[in-house]
Design an enzyme around this catalytic site. Structure first.
Site, PDB file in Angstrom:
ATOM      1  N   VAL A  61      22.692 -10.770  39.111  1.00  0.00           N
ATOM      2  CA  VAL A  61      21.492 -10.563  39.929  1.00  0.00           C
ATOM      3  C   VAL A  61      20.302 -10.409  38.989  1.00  0.00           C
ATOM      4  O   VAL A  61      20.372  -9.687  37.991  1.00  0.00           O
ATOM      5  CB  VAL A  61      21.644  -9.316  40.829  1.00  0.00           C
ATOM      6  CG1 VAL A  61      20.371  -9.055  41.621  1.00  0.00           C
ATOM      7  CG2 VAL A  61      22.839  -9.492  41.755  1.00  0.00           C
TER       8      VAL A  61
ATOM      9  N   MET B 270      19.153  -8.051  35.767  1.00  0.00           N
ATOM     10  CA  MET B 270      19.049  -6.602  35.979  1.00  0.00           C
ATOM     11  C   MET B 270      20.015  -5.887  35.060  1.00  0.00           C
ATOM     12  O   MET B 270      21.137  -6.330  34.844  1.00  0.00           O
ATOM     13  CB  MET B 270      19.348  -6.268  37.425  1.00  0.00           C
ATOM     14  CG  MET B 270      18.257  -6.759  38.329  1.00  0.00           C
ATOM     15  SD  MET B 270      18.330  -5.947  39.898  1.00  0.00           S
ATOM     16  CE  MET B 270      16.941  -6.771  40.682  1.00  0.00           C
ATOM     17  N   SER B 271      19.535  -4.769  34.508  1.00  0.00           N
ATOM     18  CA  SER B 271      20.357  -3.968  33.610  1.00  0.00           C
ATOM     19  C   SER B 271      19.805  -2.549  33.609  1.00  0.00           C
ATOM     20  O   SER B 271      18.581  -2.354  33.675  1.00  0.00           O
ATOM     21  CB  SER B 271      20.287  -4.542  32.192  1.00  0.00           C
ATOM     22  OG  SER B 271      20.732  -3.587  31.257  1.00  0.00           O
TER      23      SER B 271
ATOM     24  N   GLY C 100      22.098  -5.233  40.906  1.00  0.00           N
ATOM     25  CA  GLY C 100      23.288  -5.906  40.364  1.00  0.00           C
ATOM     26  C   GLY C 100      24.544  -5.139  40.747  1.00  0.00           C
ATOM     27  O   GLY C 100      25.503  -5.712  41.281  1.00  0.00           O
ATOM     28  N   HIS C 101      24.529  -3.813  40.486  1.00  0.00           N
ATOM     29  CA  HIS C 101      25.681  -2.987  40.875  1.00  0.00           C
ATOM     30  C   HIS C 101      25.899  -3.051  42.391  1.00  0.00           C
ATOM     31  O   HIS C 101      27.029  -3.163  42.865  1.00  0.00           O
ATOM     32  CB  HIS C 101      25.436  -1.519  40.511  1.00  0.00           C
ATOM     33  CG  HIS C 101      25.246  -1.247  39.053  1.00  0.00           C
ATOM     34  ND1 HIS C 101      24.061  -0.786  38.523  1.00  0.00           N
ATOM     35  CD2 HIS C 101      26.111  -1.339  38.003  1.00  0.00           C
ATOM     36  CE1 HIS C 101      24.188  -0.594  37.224  1.00  0.00           C
ATOM     37  NE2 HIS C 101      25.414  -0.934  36.872  1.00  0.00           N
TER      38      HIS C 101
ATOM     39  N   ARG D  80      19.589  -0.808  31.170  1.00  0.00           N
ATOM     40  CA  ARG D  80      18.816  -0.669  29.926  1.00  0.00           C
ATOM     41  C   ARG D  80      17.403  -1.244  30.033  1.00  0.00           C
ATOM     42  O   ARG D  80      16.591  -1.010  29.142  1.00  0.00           O
ATOM     43  CB  ARG D  80      19.561  -1.327  28.757  1.00  0.00           C
ATOM     44  CG  ARG D  80      20.805  -0.570  28.335  1.00  0.00           C
ATOM     45  CD  ARG D  80      21.395  -1.138  27.052  1.00  0.00           C
ATOM     46  NE  ARG D  80      22.408  -0.265  26.478  1.00  0.00           N
ATOM     47  CZ  ARG D  80      23.729  -0.432  26.609  1.00  0.00           C
ATOM     48  NH1 ARG D  80      24.201  -1.447  27.286  1.00  0.00           N
ATOM     49  NH2 ARG D  80      24.574   0.414  26.045  1.00  0.00           N
TER      50      ARG D  80
ATOM     51  N   TYR E 293      23.212   4.757  37.001  1.00  0.00           N
ATOM     52  CA  TYR E 293      21.808   4.301  36.966  1.00  0.00           C
ATOM     53  C   TYR E 293      21.742   2.952  37.691  1.00  0.00           C
ATOM     54  O   TYR E 293      21.332   1.932  37.144  1.00  0.00           O
ATOM     55  CB  TYR E 293      21.281   4.222  35.538  1.00  0.00           C
ATOM     56  CG  TYR E 293      19.796   4.508  35.489  1.00  0.00           C
ATOM     57  CD1 TYR E 293      19.322   5.807  35.682  1.00  0.00           C
ATOM     58  CD2 TYR E 293      18.863   3.495  35.287  1.00  0.00           C
ATOM     59  CE1 TYR E 293      17.967   6.082  35.684  1.00  0.00           C
ATOM     60  CE2 TYR E 293      17.509   3.763  35.285  1.00  0.00           C
ATOM     61  CZ  TYR E 293      17.061   5.050  35.477  1.00  0.00           C
ATOM     62  OH  TYR E 293      15.720   5.314  35.474  1.00  0.00           O
ATOM     63  N   LEU E 294      22.178   3.006  38.942  1.00  0.00           N
ATOM     64  CA  LEU E 294      22.493   1.787  39.692  1.00  0.00           C
ATOM     65  C   LEU E 294      21.258   0.959  40.034  1.00  0.00           C
ATOM     66  O   LEU E 294      20.182   1.490  40.285  1.00  0.00           O
ATOM     67  CB  LEU E 294      23.228   2.171  40.986  1.00  0.00           C
ATOM     68  CG  LEU E 294      24.511   2.975  40.774  1.00  0.00           C
ATOM     69  CD1 LEU E 294      25.151   3.296  42.129  1.00  0.00           C
ATOM     70  CD2 LEU E 294      25.495   2.240  39.883  1.00  0.00           C
ATOM     71  N   HIS E 295      21.473  -0.350  40.041  1.00  0.00           N
ATOM     72  CA  HIS E 295      20.423  -1.299  40.436  1.00  0.00           C
ATOM     73  C   HIS E 295      21.056  -2.331  41.366  1.00  0.00           C
ATOM     74  O   HIS E 295      22.261  -2.249  41.673  1.00  0.00           O
ATOM     75  CB  HIS E 295      19.773  -1.936  39.203  1.00  0.00           C
ATOM     76  CG  HIS E 295      20.763  -2.508  38.229  1.00  0.00           C
ATOM     77  ND1 HIS E 295      21.585  -3.577  38.532  1.00  0.00           N
ATOM     78  CD2 HIS E 295      21.086  -2.145  36.962  1.00  0.00           C
ATOM     79  CE1 HIS E 295      22.352  -3.854  37.499  1.00  0.00           C
ATOM     80  NE2 HIS E 295      22.082  -2.983  36.527  1.00  0.00           N
TER      81      HIS E 295
HETATM   82  P1  AMP Z   1      27.453  -1.144  33.878  1.00  0.00           P
HETATM   83  O1  AMP Z   1      26.998   0.002  34.725  1.00  0.00           O
HETATM   84  O2  AMP Z   1      26.388  -1.751  33.048  1.00  0.00           O
HETATM   85  O3  AMP Z   1      28.718  -0.824  33.109  1.00  0.00           O
HETATM   86  O4  AMP Z   1      27.881  -2.306  34.897  1.00  0.00           O
HETATM   87  C1  AMP Z   1      28.845  -2.083  35.889  1.00  0.00           C
HETATM   88  C2  AMP Z   1      29.209  -3.415  36.508  1.00  0.00           C
HETATM   89  O5  AMP Z   1      28.045  -4.008  37.075  1.00  0.00           O
HETATM   90  C3  AMP Z   1      29.747  -4.418  35.488  1.00  0.00           C
HETATM   91  O6  AMP Z   1      30.799  -5.165  36.078  1.00  0.00           O
HETATM   92  C4  AMP Z   1      28.543  -5.291  35.209  1.00  0.00           C
HETATM   93  O7  AMP Z   1      28.879  -6.588  34.790  1.00  0.00           O
HETATM   94  C5  AMP Z   1      27.893  -5.311  36.576  1.00  0.00           C
HETATM   95  N1  AMP Z   1      26.477  -5.671  36.460  1.00  0.00           N
HETATM   96  C6  AMP Z   1      25.555  -5.121  35.646  1.00  0.00           C
HETATM   97  N2  AMP Z   1      24.368  -5.757  35.769  1.00  0.00           N
HETATM   98  C7  AMP Z   1      24.552  -6.747  36.693  1.00  0.00           C
HETATM   99  C8  AMP Z   1      23.716  -7.752  37.247  1.00  0.00           C
HETATM  100  N3  AMP Z   1      22.431  -7.896  36.892  1.00  0.00           N
HETATM  101  N4  AMP Z   1      24.243  -8.592  38.161  1.00  0.00           N
HETATM  102  C9  AMP Z   1      25.552  -8.480  38.527  1.00  0.00           C
HETATM  103  N5  AMP Z   1      26.385  -7.550  38.043  1.00  0.00           N
HETATM  104  C10 AMP Z   1      25.906  -6.684  37.134  1.00  0.00           C
END
Ligand code: AMP
Length: 293
Positions: free
Chosen positions: A173, A181-182, A33-34, A184, A29-31
């Site tokens: 980010v 960004m998340s 940040g990813h 969620r 569910y990439l944004h």
């Molecule tokens: P997730 O898909 O939430 O497990 O995140 C995967 C990777 O992306 C992890 O290393 C997170 O810390 C990173 N990540 C998630 N949100 C952000 C963001 N807003 N800015 C930078 N990295 C992020």
């Protein structure tokens, strides 16, 4: 771009990769940040590998594993646009076949903050990350500062077990207004999204107070609790002012310190953090015009 859904398939693709490998593990569910992690990996390595795996073992029994947002087709097209070479997208049973019984327990930094509020969370994270490292064999692995404690835990595991991988931290980010960004964030209603800005406001206040010379960590926590109390949709899981490596709570603030928050906005639990007292503002915040807080 090649996609592997099995461990054997991933190992085959890895064995054909030439040069340095940058790895970005995600739950999809990439944004942006990813994608910032992917871009950094692209800039620093010959080959870029991403994984998409919603890891069941890092979710508690009452958490959102089932309803965690998923959109693999969109993720794949975003990864392709960023010139990712290989995507590893295993099923839960591929990663945890029947009889799976080996888990990694990182001590120390897993016992507080997220670890205290989400029992078993980091056991699941460390286990899946070590397994992914073993399968992908990356030169470098990229993690977001957004999950500051996760970074500390992964670094501890890499150091304790002498894993042959360089862990690269990447700045958080944010959306306009400062919300981190998340995946969620999709759970938030428009009103909750407005209320969620309180996290960034609280962290900005912490930074201002530190810059102004506040060194009493309890006073700082109190100020942030007071601010949170003014937002009716927010309830506090924790507000922490801690040492950035040991994650032990501070009495007296020595900089840099890690100010981190876990706040429920309605039913959605959000986390965010600032490292306060760093000399230079994050370049990402500067880009958003948010550096002069
Ligand atoms: P997730 O898909 O939430 O497990 O995140 C995967 C990777 O992306 C992890 O290393 C997170 O810390 C990173 N990540 C998630 N949100 C952000 C963001 N807003 N800015 C930078 N990295 C992020």
């Amino acid at each position: 771009m090649q996609v592997a859904t099995t461990v054997d398939g991933m190992r085959r693709l890895r064995s054909q990769a030439v040069g340095s490998v940058g790895f970005v593990p995600t739950m999809g569910y990439l944004h942006e940040g990813h994608l910032s992690l992917i871009r950094r990996a692209r800039a620093e390595n010959d080959v870029v590998i991403a994984s998409i795996f919603v890891n069941p073992t890092q979710f508690g029994p009452t958490e959102d594993f089932e309803k965690y947002p998923r959109d693999p087709q969109r993720d794949l097209s975003l990864l392709q646009q960023e010139r990712t070479d290989i995507v590893f997208m295993p099923s839960p049973v591929e990663m945890y076949p029947e009889g799976f019984a080996t888990y990694i327990d990182v001590g120390g930094p897993t016992e507080v903050l997220e670890g205290a509020h989400r029992p078993g969370h980091f056991r699941g994270v460390a286990t899946v990350v070590l397994k992914l490292f073993n399968i992908v064999q990356p030169t470098r692995a990229y993690f977001g500062q957004k999950d500051a404690q996760q970074l500390v835990v992964i670094r501890k595991m890499v150091d304790d077990l002498k894993l042959n991988v360089e862990v690269v931290p990447c700045p958080t980010v944010r959306e306009t207004g400062g919300l981190a960004m998340s995946s969620r964030n999709v759970y938030l209603s428009p009103d909750e999204r407005r209320a969620a800005l309180i996290l960034f406001r609280a962290l900005s206040l912490a930074e201002r107070l530190c810059r102004a010379g506040e060194r009493d960590a309890n006073k700082l926590r109190d100020r942030l609790h007071l601010l949170m109390a003014r937002e009716p949709l927010a309830s506090v899981d924790y507000i922490s002012v801690a040492h950035p490596e040991t994650l032990q709570e501070l009495e007296t603030i020595e900089v840099p310190a890690l100010v981190s928050l876990a706040i429920r906005i309605g039913d959605t639990r959000l986390i965010d953090n600032f490292v306060v007292g760093e000399k230079r503002p994050s370049p990402v915040l500067a880009e958003l015009g948010l550096a002069a807080r």
